[in-house]
Design an enzyme around this catalytic site. Structure first.
Site, PDB file in Angstrom:
ATOM      1  N   PRO A 135      38.474  37.258  39.552  1.00  0.00           N
ATOM      2  CG  PRO A 135      40.576  37.391  38.539  1.00  0.00           C
ATOM      3  CD  PRO A 135      39.181  37.971  38.497  1.00  0.00           C
ATOM      4  CB  CYS A 136      38.262  36.950  44.844  1.00  0.00           C
ATOM      5  SG  CYS A 136      36.974  35.708  44.732  1.00  0.00           S
ATOM      6  CG  HIS A 137      41.023  32.166  41.819  1.00  0.00           C
ATOM      7  ND1 HIS A 137      40.036  32.676  40.998  1.00  0.00           N
ATOM      8  CD2 HIS A 137      42.056  31.838  41.012  1.00  0.00           C
ATOM      9  CE1 HIS A 137      40.456  32.634  39.745  1.00  0.00           C
ATOM     10  NE2 HIS A 137      41.679  32.143  39.723  1.00  0.00           N
TER      11      HIS A 137
END
Length: 168
Positions: A135-137
């Site tokens: 989850p780089c968001h």
């Protein structure tokens, strides 16, 4: 030997999933699995890309995540290339819980790399092949705002809102 792909509808557009032997090797917000396939390492690009109707557990996890089980993606096995340092950053990123955001410097610290510049953490996010499973968001710049996101800030904002994160 093949890489299998499935495109799933989501509220923010299609999500292409690519897996090899049940392990997710790429995922991204695109209707064209080929866009993800060309980003894979050469050994995987040497295999055939086959579109399928159901990737099983990984597709089910996406549907569960979209239906509100925000931890559903956590149990899906993923793999992607990278140096040992990048792997530590990606592993640390995968441990950031839904609804929580961290800065790039915090991500480096969580990976046990406190002297690593936020730039290295940013590089790991930029090269991440498996959104939203990795989850780089959930990484935001310490200076405020949303920063960048490979699939665009509106997608990043939607994911964070879906997870109940406090937005900048």
């Amino acid at each position: 030997m093949t890489v299998e792909a499935q495109v799933l509808p989501t509220p923010i557009g299609p999500l292409a999933l690519l897996a090899r032997e049940g392990v997710v090797v790429a995922a991204g917000f695109t209707a064209d699995p080929q866009e993800m396939f060309v980003r894979l390492p050469p050994a995987l690009r040497a295999l055939d890309l086959v579109v399928t109707d159901d990737l099983g557990p990984s597709a089910r996890a996406v549907r569960d995540y979209l239906d509100g089980d925000l931890k559903a993606l956590d149990s899906v096995e993923v793999t992607q290339p990278g140096t040992p340092k990048r792997q530590r950053l990606l592993d640390a990123l995968r441990q950031v819980p839904p609804g929580v955001t961290v800065s790039y410097a915090e991500l480096a610290e969580r990976a046990g790399l406190p002297r690593t510049a936020a730039r290295a953490a940013g590089g790991a996010c930029a090269q991440n092949l498996i959104a939203p499973f990795v989850p780089c968001h959930r990484v935001l710049p310490s200076t405020g705002g949303f920063g960048g996101y490979y699939y665009g800030v509106p997608v990043k904002r939607w994911l964070l809102t879906h997870e109940g994160a406090l937005l900048p």
